[in-house]
Design a protein around this motif. Structure first.
Motif, mmCIF file in Angstrom:
data_model
loop_
_atom_site.group_PDB
_atom_site.id
_atom_site.type_symbol
_atom_site.label_atom_id
_atom_site.label_comp_id
_atom_site.label_asym_id
_atom_site.label_seq_id
_atom_site.Cartn_x
_atom_site.Cartn_y
_atom_site.Cartn_z
ATOM 1 N N ARG A 198 -15.663 -1.872 -3.519
ATOM 2 C CA ARG A 198 -15.859 -2.735 -4.680
ATOM 3 C C ARG A 198 -14.826 -2.373 -5.744
ATOM 4 N N CYS A 199 -14.068 -3.376 -6.198
ATOM 5 C CA CYS A 199 -13.093 -3.137 -7.260
ATOM 6 C C CYS A 199 -13.842 -2.846 -8.556
ATOM 7 N N GLY A 200 -13.467 -1.780 -9.224
ATOM 8 C CA GLY A 200 -14.144 -1.403 -10.452
ATOM 9 C C GLY A 200 -13.821 -2.298 -11.628
ATOM 10 N N PHE A 209 -3.938 0.537 -2.800
ATOM 11 C CA PHE A 209 -3.503 -0.840 -2.580
ATOM 12 C C PHE A 209 -4.025 -1.710 -3.714
ATOM 13 N N PRO A 210 -3.381 -2.861 -3.962
ATOM 14 C CA PRO A 210 -3.818 -3.738 -5.056
ATOM 15 C C PRO A 210 -5.012 -4.593 -4.670
ATOM 16 N N CYS A 211 -5.950 -4.747 -5.587
ATOM 17 C CA CYS A 211 -7.057 -5.677 -5.379
ATOM 18 C C CYS A 211 -6.483 -7.087 -5.285
ATOM 19 N N PRO A 212 -6.846 -7.866 -4.286
ATOM 20 C CA PRO A 212 -6.281 -9.219 -4.155
ATOM 21 C C PRO A 212 -6.747 -10.184 -5.233
ATOM 22 N N THR A 213 -7.763 -9.811 -6.004
ATOM 23 C CA THR A 213 -8.242 -10.682 -7.075
ATOM 24 C C THR A 213 -7.577 -10.371 -8.401
ATOM 25 N N CYS A 214 -7.664 -9.109 -8.860
ATOM 26 C CA CYS A 214 -7.152 -8.754 -10.191
ATOM 27 C C CYS A 214 -5.901 -7.891 -10.148
ATOM 28 N N HIS A 215 -5.519 -7.409 -8.963
ATOM 29 C CA HIS A 215 -4.298 -6.625 -8.747
ATOM 30 C C HIS A 215 -4.326 -5.236 -9.382
ATOM 31 N N ILE A 227 -6.448 0.093 -6.114
ATOM 32 C CA ILE A 227 -7.665 0.740 -5.635
ATOM 33 C C ILE A 227 -7.257 1.894 -4.721
ATOM 34 N N ARG A 228 -7.921 3.023 -4.841
ATOM 35 C CA ARG A 228 -7.582 4.205 -4.048
ATOM 36 C C ARG A 228 -8.827 4.678 -3.303
ATOM 37 N N VAL A 229 -8.748 4.686 -1.985
ATOM 38 C CA VAL A 229 -9.901 5.075 -1.178
ATOM 39 C C VAL A 229 -9.451 6.024 -0.069
ATOM 40 N N TYR A 277 0.831 -1.204 0.000
ATOM 41 C CA TYR A 277 0.000 0.000 0.000
ATOM 42 C C TYR A 277 0.870 1.260 0.000
ATOM 43 N N SER A 278 0.244 2.376 -0.331
ATOM 44 C CA SER A 278 0.925 3.673 -0.272
ATOM 45 C C SER A 278 -0.112 4.733 0.041
ATOM 46 N N PHE A 279 0.326 5.840 0.611
ATOM 47 C CA PHE A 279 -0.573 6.917 0.999
ATOM 48 C C PHE A 279 -0.316 8.158 0.155
ATOM 49 N N THR A 280 -1.376 8.877 -0.133
ATOM 50 C CA THR A 280 -1.268 10.181 -0.792
ATOM 51 C C THR A 280 -2.134 11.160 -0.032
ATOM 52 N N SER A 281 -1.782 12.420 -0.117
ATOM 53 C CA SER A 281 -2.540 13.452 0.578
ATOM 54 C C SER A 281 -2.741 14.638 -0.337
ATOM 55 N N GLY A 282 -3.958 15.183 -0.282
ATOM 56 C CA GLY A 282 -4.248 16.382 -1.070
ATOM 57 C C GLY A 282 -3.740 17.646 -0.429
ATOM 58 N N GLY A 283 -3.251 17.494 0.838
ATOM 59 C CA GLY A 283 -2.649 18.653 1.482
ATOM 60 C C GLY A 283 -3.638 19.551 2.194
ATOM 61 N N ASP A 284 -4.904 19.136 2.360
ATOM 62 C CA ASP A 284 -5.883 20.013 3.005
ATOM 63 C C ASP A 284 -6.520 19.335 4.223
#
Length: 305
Positions: free
Chosen positions: A293-295, A273-279, A282-284, A257-264
């Motif tokens: 739900r993986c798109g 993080f990667p979907c464990p089914t299709c990899h 996913i960003r939440v 996994y990795s984190f991102t921030s919009g700064g606000d």
């Protein structure tokens, strides 16, 4: 084809395999992948010693063409001395010429495995799906054949003892087991009952262990205590830094996994993080317990972000 020589083990091509799974879902769609929920049955590709060599090979080829839903494809099978297990001439069709190694004249039980790979080449060729470079493209072919229900034959062709060995395909036995396990977790199908090779079963067990671990990585709710503690530490550091990417995945023991921030503010923090089914990644938003739900593959994931 490893024929009497050393067989590579482990998971050296894992990242390419995972990329191949994502590519298969993207190109075929989730609905099409799910339409392959039933694997090729052993009885449909069985090849007895008393069967006519060419007629039997044509019969097995037709069954694999049917399984991959290539009704207008006709395979013409020949045999010759060659280094590799098989080769297919990818032309416009509908006829495709496949050459099998002369070894299969006397090892007929593995003809289905060789053809599973070559017919998948035709399938991917028609889809226009390929990876750059011969190695990665062959890994894509093995992965697609296995995930779509015919590659268990390739793993079952793996046999190894103290004085001899045989392996078909570009994936290691454990990587074949991993892809088969990923398929099993999605479709609820147990391919191990079809194995005639004890070594194939052992490789499948190792692959299943890794496949299950994919579904136990944070921020997935099924993650273990150690992973959760590390995730909490990385999340705290991400909130403190409020900048770019942290906890970058690495090739050796890194987190997925990795984190991102919009700064606000804290509400802007997101985890990828990667979907464990299709990899697919996913960003939440980081907001505690959430169902995602993986798109791409539509897997529903319980997460604790």
């Amino acid at each position: 084809m490893a024929n009497g020589g050393p067989v590579e083990h482990g998971f050296p091509h894992l990242e390419t395999v995972r990329s191949a799974l994502t590519a298969v879902y993207r190109r075929l769609s989730c609905d099409t992948v799910r339409s392959f929920s039933t694997s090729v049955a052993p009885v449909d590709v069985a090849f007895g010693d008393m069967d006519d060599l060419h007629l039997g090979a044509q019969r097995v080829a037709r069954e694999l063409v049917r399984h991959y839903r290539l009704p207008d494809a006709r395979l013409i099978i020949g045999f010759r001395e060659m280094r590799h297990a098989a080769n297919v001439e990818l032309a416009a069709g509908p006829e495709y010429f496949v050459e099998l190694n002369d070894r299969f004249r006397t090892h007929r039980r593995d003809i289905g495995a060789a053809l599973a790979h070559e017919v998948m080449h035709v399938y991917l060729h028609r889809l226009g799906l390929s990876f750059p470079g011969t190695r990665d493209n062959e890994i894509l072919t093995d992965t697609a054949a296995t995930y779509l229900g015919a590659g268990w034959l390739l793993l079952d062709a793996f046999r190894e003892d103290g004085v001899s060995s045989q392996k078909l395909g570009y994936l290691t036995p454990e990587e074949f087991g991993y892809v088969l396990a990923k398929r099993s977790l999605v479709f609820g199908e147990d391919p191990s009952v079809w194995f005639t090779s004890a070594q194939a079963y052992a490789a499948y067990v190792k692959g299943m262990e890794l496949a299950r671990r994919d579904g136990q990585q944070p921020p997935l709710a099924a993650a273990g205590w150690v992973g959760r503690r590390r995730y909490a530490r990385d999340r705290r550091q991400a909130r403190e830094r409020r900048q770019g990417l942290v906890a970058v995945p690495s090739a050796s023991g890194g987190v997925p996994y990795s984190f991102t921030s919009g700064g606000d503010g804290e509400g802007a923090l997101r985890v990828s993080f990667p979907c464990p089914t299709c990899h697919q990644r996913i960003r939440v938003a980081v907001r505690g317990r959430v169902r995602v739900r993986c798109g791409l593959c539509r897997a529903v994931l319980e997460c604790d972000t």
